[in-house]
Design a protein around this motif. Structure first.
Motif, PDB file in Angstrom:
ATOM      1  N   MET A 122      59.869  92.630 -17.306  1.00 29.21           N
ATOM      2  CA  MET A 122      60.332  91.398 -17.942  1.00 29.21           C
ATOM      3  C   MET A 122      61.488  90.798 -17.130  1.00 29.21           C
ATOM      4  N   LEU A 123      62.443  91.644 -16.741  1.00 24.07           N
ATOM      5  CA  LEU A 123      63.579  91.149 -15.959  1.00 24.07           C
ATOM      6  C   LEU A 123      63.127  90.645 -14.592  1.00 24.07           C
ATOM      7  N   ALA A 124      62.139  91.309 -14.009  1.00 24.68           N
ATOM      8  CA  ALA A 124      61.620  90.862 -12.709  1.00 24.68           C
ATOM      9  C   ALA A 124      61.010  89.466 -12.836  1.00 24.68           C
ATOM     10  N   ARG A 125      60.307  89.213 -13.947  1.00 23.99           N
ATOM     11  CA  ARG A 125      59.738  87.878 -14.157  1.00 23.99           C
ATOM     12  C   ARG A 125      60.824  86.828 -14.312  1.00 23.99           C
ATOM     13  N   LYS A 126      61.997  87.241 -14.734  1.00 24.80           N
ATOM     14  CA  LYS A 126      63.127  86.321 -14.887  1.00 24.80           C
ATOM     15  C   LYS A 126      63.924  86.190 -13.593  1.00 24.80           C
ATOM     16  N   GLY A 127      63.501  86.908 -12.536  1.00 23.49           N
ATOM     17  CA  GLY A 127      64.144  86.760 -11.234  1.00 23.49           C
ATOM     18  C   GLY A 127      65.155  87.828 -10.875  1.00 23.49           C
ATOM     19  N   TYR A 128      65.304  88.851 -11.700  1.00 24.49           N
ATOM     20  CA  TYR A 128      66.262  89.914 -11.393  1.00 24.49           C
ATOM     21  C   TYR A 128      65.641  90.859 -10.378  1.00 24.49           C
ATOM     22  N   ASN A 129      66.461  91.347  -9.445  1.00 21.86           N
ATOM     23  CA  ASN A 129      65.911  92.267  -8.463  1.00 21.86           C
ATOM     24  C   ASN A 129      65.697  93.634  -9.114  1.00 21.86           C
ATOM     25  N   PRO A 130      64.753  94.407  -8.610  1.00 26.52           N
ATOM     26  CA  PRO A 130      64.383  95.665  -9.263  1.00 26.52           C
ATOM     27  C   PRO A 130      65.532  96.661  -9.439  1.00 26.52           C
ATOM     28  N   SER A 131      66.397  96.788  -8.437  1.00 25.64           N
ATOM     29  CA  SER A 131      67.462  97.792  -8.564  1.00 25.64           C
ATOM     30  C   SER A 131      68.437  97.432  -9.681  1.00 25.64           C
ATOM     31  N   SER A 132      68.816  96.159  -9.777  1.00 17.46           N
ATOM     32  CA  SER A 132      69.730  95.789 -10.859  1.00 17.46           C
ATOM     33  C   SER A 132      69.005  95.822 -12.200  1.00 17.46           C
ATOM     34  N   ALA A 133      67.715  95.526 -12.220  1.00 15.90           N
ATOM     35  CA  ALA A 133      66.948  95.594 -13.469  1.00 15.90           C
ATOM     36  C   ALA A 133      66.915  97.030 -13.984  1.00 15.90           C
ATOM     37  N   PHE A 134      66.651  97.978 -13.100  1.00 14.91           N
ATOM     38  CA  PHE A 134      66.644  99.385 -13.514  1.00 14.91           C
ATOM     39  C   PHE A 134      68.033  99.817 -13.991  1.00 14.91           C
ATOM     40  N   THR A 135      69.075  99.344 -13.318  1.00  9.48           N
ATOM     41  CA  THR A 135      70.447  99.686 -13.717  1.00  9.48           C
ATOM     42  C   THR A 135      70.747  99.149 -15.114  1.00  9.48           C
ATOM     43  N   VAL A 136      70.403  97.898 -15.353  1.00  8.80           N
ATOM     44  CA  VAL A 136      70.658  97.274 -16.654  1.00  8.80           C
ATOM     45  C   VAL A 136      69.873  97.981 -17.750  1.00  8.80           C
ATOM     46  N   VAL A 137      68.594  98.237 -17.505  1.00  9.81           N
ATOM     47  CA  VAL A 137      67.758  98.891 -18.513  1.00  9.81           C
ATOM     48  C   VAL A 137      68.289 100.293 -18.799  1.00  9.81           C
ATOM     49  N   GLY A 138      68.661 101.014 -17.749  1.00  6.49           N
ATOM     50  CA  GLY A 138      69.219 102.352 -17.944  1.00  6.49           C
ATOM     51  C   GLY A 138      70.494 102.316 -18.769  1.00  6.49           C
ATOM     52  N   LYS A 139      71.334 101.340 -18.509  1.00  4.26           N
ATOM     53  CA  LYS A 139      72.593 101.208 -19.252  1.00  4.26           C
ATOM     54  C   LYS A 139      72.335 100.940 -20.731  1.00  4.26           C
ATOM     55  N   VAL A 140      71.405 100.027 -21.014  1.00  2.00           N
ATOM     56  CA  VAL A 140      71.088  99.695 -22.407  1.00  2.00           C
ATOM     57  C   VAL A 140      70.467 100.897 -23.117  1.00  2.00           C
ATOM     58  N   ILE A 141      69.584 101.608 -22.436  1.00  2.00           N
ATOM     59  CA  ILE A 141      68.971 102.798 -23.034  1.00  2.00           C
ATOM     60  C   ILE A 141      70.025 103.861 -23.298  1.00  2.00           C
ATOM     61  N   ASP A 142      70.914 104.086 -22.328  1.00  2.00           N
ATOM     62  CA  ASP A 142      71.984 105.078 -22.520  1.00  2.00           C
ATOM     63  C   ASP A 142      72.866 104.712 -23.715  1.00  2.00           C
ATOM     64  N   GLN A 143      73.189 103.434 -23.851  1.00  2.00           N
ATOM     65  CA  GLN A 143      74.004 102.996 -24.988  1.00  2.00           C
ATOM     66  C   GLN A 143      73.258 103.203 -26.311  1.00  2.00           C
ATOM     67  N   ALA A 144      71.972 102.894 -26.301  1.00  2.01           N
ATOM     68  CA  ALA A 144      71.166 103.054 -27.521  1.00  2.01           C
ATOM     69  C   ALA A 144      71.077 104.525 -27.914  1.00  2.01           C
ATOM     70  N   LEU A 145      70.897 105.404 -26.925  1.00  2.00           N
ATOM     71  CA  LEU A 145      70.823 106.831 -27.200  1.00  2.00           C
ATOM     72  C   LEU A 145      72.170 107.352 -27.693  1.00  2.00           C
ATOM     73  N   ALA A 146      73.257 106.861 -27.116  1.00  2.00           N
ATOM     74  CA  ALA A 146      74.602 107.286 -27.535  1.00  2.00           C
ATOM     75  C   ALA A 146      74.884 106.823 -28.966  1.00  2.00           C
ATOM     76  N   ASP A 147      74.380 105.640 -29.327  1.00  2.00           N
ATOM     77  CA  ASP A 147      74.580 105.137 -30.684  1.00  2.00           C
ATOM     78  C   ASP A 147      73.788 105.930 -31.717  1.00  2.00           C
ATOM     79  N   GLU A 148      72.636 106.509 -31.283  1.00  2.00           N
ATOM     80  CA  GLU A 148      71.797 107.267 -32.205  1.00  2.00           C
ATOM     81  C   GLU A 148      72.354 108.645 -32.517  1.00  2.00           C
ATOM     82  N   THR A 149      73.040 109.255 -31.563  1.00  2.00           N
ATOM     83  CA  THR A 149      73.559 110.604 -31.787  1.00  2.00           C
ATOM     84  C   THR A 149      74.760 110.559 -32.706  1.00  2.00           C
ATOM     85  N   PRO A 150      74.738 111.428 -33.734  1.00  2.00           N
ATOM     86  CA  PRO A 150      75.843 111.421 -34.712  1.00  2.00           C
ATOM     87  C   PRO A 150      77.140 111.952 -34.166  1.00  2.00           C
TER      88      PRO A 150
END
Length: 177
Positions: free
Chosen positions: A149-177
């Motif tokens: 999705m980010l690639a279709r919006k013009g983001y380069n793959p390395s920054s897209a993976f970095t952003v997605v990883g960051k959001v996933i890490d935050q989501a996982l951190a929010d889930e753990t009690p």
């Protein structure tokens, strides 16, 4: 199925300058356009080149056509509402005939931080509570989807993976009690 109609021939009795002005005004009424886009429309309508140049020059003199302003507005709108990356915006502006120096000036209003924040916001919007990111297969599947999705919006793959990883890490951190 809609077929594109051929452009009507210029009425031999019509004043080409009047016809060209009417076409340009009608085009500008719908939305801002670059000079190149308006030139293309006049070519489609078989307006003679010297007439179209004179009409477009006059519209530029009175500031109804301004490629620099068009580029600034385009970048602001597309980055804010569509969260598009600079590379995609650069390509879109080039397709609309905007000069490279005007493109760079317009893109100067987007910082790297703002671009990254836009990408993070896009991914967060797609993140649903029903997605189990703790499951490795689910995490990989959604990582691929969001990076694409980010690639279709013009983001380069390395920054897209970095952003997605960051959001996933935050989501996982929010889930753990």
């Amino acid at each position: 199925m809609s077929m594109k109609r051929p452009a009507p021939e210029l009425d031999p009795d019509a004043n080409p300058a009047s016809v060209a002005r009417a076409i340009v005004l009608r085009q500008l009424t719908n939305s801002p356009k670059s000079r190149h886009q308006l030139e293309q429309k006049l070519v489609e309508r078989h307006i003679p080149g010297e007439v179209s140049q004179a009409v477009l020059d006059r519209f530029e003199e009175v500031k109804l056509i301004d490629d620099a302003e068009f580029a600034l507005l385009w970048v602001r709108s597309r980055s804010q509402y569509k969260s598009m990356a600079r590379s995609a915006l650069k390509r879109e502006l080039a397709e609309r005939g905007i000069a490279p120096e005007l493109i760079e000036d317009a893109l100067g209003q987007i910082t790297q931080e703002a671009e990254d924040a836009g990408a993070e916001e896009l991914v967060r919007k797609k993140l649903r509570s029903s997605v189990d990111l703790a499951d490795r297969d689910e995490r990989e599947k959604y990582t691929r989807r969001w990076v694409a999705m980010l690639a279709r919006k013009g983001y380069n793959p390395s920054s897209a993976f970095t952003v997605v990883g960051k959001v996933i890490d935050q989501a996982l951190a929010d889930e753990t009690p």
